[in-house]
Design an enzyme around this catalytic site. Structure first.
Site, mmCIF file in Angstrom:
data_model
loop_
_atom_site.group_PDB
_atom_site.id
_atom_site.type_symbol
_atom_site.label_atom_id
_atom_site.label_comp_id
_atom_site.label_asym_id
_atom_site.label_seq_id
_atom_site.Cartn_x
_atom_site.Cartn_y
_atom_site.Cartn_z
ATOM 1 N N ASN A 11 0.804 -1.220 0.000
ATOM 2 C CA ASN A 11 0.000 0.000 0.000
ATOM 3 C C ASN A 11 0.838 1.272 0.000
ATOM 4 O O ASN A 11 1.959 1.285 0.518
ATOM 5 C CB ASN A 11 -0.899 0.047 1.246
ATOM 6 C CG ASN A 11 -2.008 -0.977 1.216
ATOM 7 O OD1 ASN A 11 -2.607 -1.219 0.162
ATOM 8 N ND2 ASN A 11 -2.284 -1.596 2.342
ATOM 9 N N GLY A 107 14.966 -0.408 7.569
ATOM 10 C CA GLY A 107 14.119 0.230 6.568
ATOM 11 C C GLY A 107 13.565 1.557 7.025
ATOM 12 O O GLY A 107 13.343 1.800 8.223
ATOM 13 N N ASP A 109 10.629 2.718 6.739
ATOM 14 C CA ASP A 109 9.334 2.579 7.398
ATOM 15 C C ASP A 109 9.494 2.222 8.869
ATOM 16 O O ASP A 109 8.746 2.708 9.731
ATOM 17 C CB ASP A 109 8.470 1.543 6.682
ATOM 18 C CG ASP A 109 9.140 0.180 6.549
ATOM 19 O OD1 ASP A 109 10.380 0.113 6.556
ATOM 20 O OD2 ASP A 109 8.416 -0.830 6.425
ATOM 21 N N ASP A 129 4.342 -4.191 13.752
ATOM 22 C CA ASP A 129 3.888 -3.600 12.493
ATOM 23 C C ASP A 129 3.525 -4.731 11.537
ATOM 24 O O ASP A 129 4.396 -5.468 11.067
ATOM 25 C CB ASP A 129 4.996 -2.729 11.906
ATOM 26 C CG ASP A 129 4.556 -2.003 10.636
ATOM 27 O OD1 ASP A 129 3.601 -2.456 9.986
ATOM 28 O OD2 ASP A 129 5.179 -0.976 10.292
ATOM 29 N N THR A 132 3.027 -6.263 4.645
ATOM 30 C CA THR A 132 3.411 -7.360 3.773
ATOM 31 C C THR A 132 4.268 -8.352 4.545
ATOM 32 O O THR A 132 4.142 -9.567 4.398
ATOM 33 C CB THR A 132 4.179 -6.824 2.552
ATOM 34 O OG1 THR A 132 3.397 -5.809 1.903
ATOM 35 C CG2 THR A 132 4.469 -7.938 1.569
ATOM 36 N N THR A 184 -13.716 -25.953 6.960
ATOM 37 C CA THR A 184 -12.416 -25.570 6.412
ATOM 38 C C THR A 184 -12.179 -24.069 6.491
ATOM 39 O O THR A 184 -11.088 -23.613 6.859
ATOM 40 C CB THR A 184 -12.289 -26.041 4.949
ATOM 41 O OG1 THR A 184 -12.449 -27.451 4.896
ATOM 42 C CG2 THR A 184 -10.924 -25.666 4.387
#
Length: 254
Positions: A11, A107, A109, A129, A132, A184
Site C-alpha cells: 500500500n 528500513g 518505514d 507492524d 506485507t 475448512t
C-alpha cells in the site's frame, strides 16, 4: 500543512498533518507500473476530494521500501505541490539511536515507526507492524532501537498456503468465534488470525525476557485491523503511528 507518504510493498499510505495533528488520510495499492504523472493525478484527486489547496502545503516527506518507485512518487509530489519532497534515508536526521550490526539496513518505514512510537508512548517499547511482512521492533529503556523480528505477513502466508494446497479454498480473513474450526473456512481463519496473535504475544514475551523488563506494546500496520479486536488488551492499536514518525522527522529536517 504537511503531506506524509509511506510507500510499502502493498500500500501507499498518505496523510495530511495540520497544526501537529493528522487531519486526513488515504490508502491505495502500490503500483509499480504507474508513472509519476499518474501518481500526481492520484494524489491530486485525494486533495481535491478533501477540498485542500496545493498552496496550503509547506512541505512533504516520503518513506519508501520500493527503490524503483521512490523517485517516481517524490517527483509527483514535487510537481503537484511545488515543494521539495524529503525522502527518508541516511541524509535526514531521525533522532533515533540505532544499535544493530548495520544501522543502514533498517528500513525507512521501521525508522518512522520507532520515531512515532517514542513520540507518542515513550519507551521501552515493542512495536508490532503488520504489513506485507510482520515486524516486531524493540526499543530499550534508553530509547535505543536494539533490533527486532521479521517474518512473513499474515496475508502473504495465507495466500501461499492456499496456492500450494490443492484442496484449500480462498476466503476472506475474518476471526471466527472459536479457535476450533468446524469447517475448512473457519479452520483457515483460525490458523491465520489466532496463529498470528499467538506468534505476536509469544515473541513479545521473549523480547521482554531478553531485555529484562516489561515494555509498552503498540500494534500498527495495514493488517493490524485483522487482529486488533482479539489480541491481548496489552497492545495499543495505533493505525497511524508511521505518519506520526514521518511528521516528527520532517520537523527535525525543516
Amino acid at each position: 500543512m504537511v503531506l506524509l507518504l509511506d510507500l510499502g510493498n502493498t500500500n501507499l499510505y498518505v496523510g495530511v498533518y495540520q497544526d501537529g495533528k493528522l487531519k486526513y488520510e488515504y490508502r491505495t495499492y502500490s503500483d509499480l507500473l504507474k508513472s509519476s504523472f499518474e501518481y500526481k493525478e492520484l494524489l491530486e484527486g485525494f486533495l481535491n476530494a478533501k477540498h485542500l489547496s496545493k498552496d496550503d502545503f509547506k512541505g512533504a516527506i516520503l518513506s519508501s521500501v520500493i527503490p524503483s518507485l521512490t523517485r517516481v512518487i517524490a517527483n509527483a509530489v514535487n510537481e503537484l505541490l511545488d515543494v521539495e519532497c524529503k525522502v527518508l534515508g541516511n541524509s535526514l536526521k531521525s533522532g533515533l539511536s540505532i544499535r544493530i550490526d548495520n544501522p543502514s539496513e533498517l528500513g525507512a518505514d521501521l525508522v518512522a515507526d520507532c520515531v512515532g512510537g517514542k513520540e507518542r508512548y515513550g519507551y521501552p517499547l515493542i512495536i508490532v507492524d503488520l504489513g506485507t511482512a510482520s515486524k516486531l521492533l524493540a526499543i530499550d529503556e534508553k530509547g535505543n532501537y536494539v533490533g527486532g523480528v521479521i517474518l512473513s505477513g499474515i496475508k502473504v502466508s495465507f495466500n501461499a498456503l492456499i496456492k500450494n494446497a490443492a484442496q484449500l479454498m480462498d476466503t476472506s480473513l475474518v476471526a471466527p468465534k472459536k479457535v476450533i474450526g468446524k469447517n475448512t473456512i473457519d479452520s483457515l481463519n483460525s490458523g491465520a488470525i489466532y496463529g498470528t496473535i499467538e506468534m505476536i504475544e509469544g515473541l513479545s514475551k521473549r523480547i521482554e525476557e531478553e531485555l529484562g523488563y516489561k515494555c509498552k506494546k503498540i500494534l500498527t500496520g495495514g493488517n493490524s485491523a485483522l487482529i486488533k479486536d482479539n489480541i491481548s488488551k496489552d497492545y495499543i492499536y495505533d493505525h497511524s503511528l508511521i505518519l506520526e514518525g514521518l511528521y516528527q522527522i520532517y520537523l527535525k529536517n525543516r
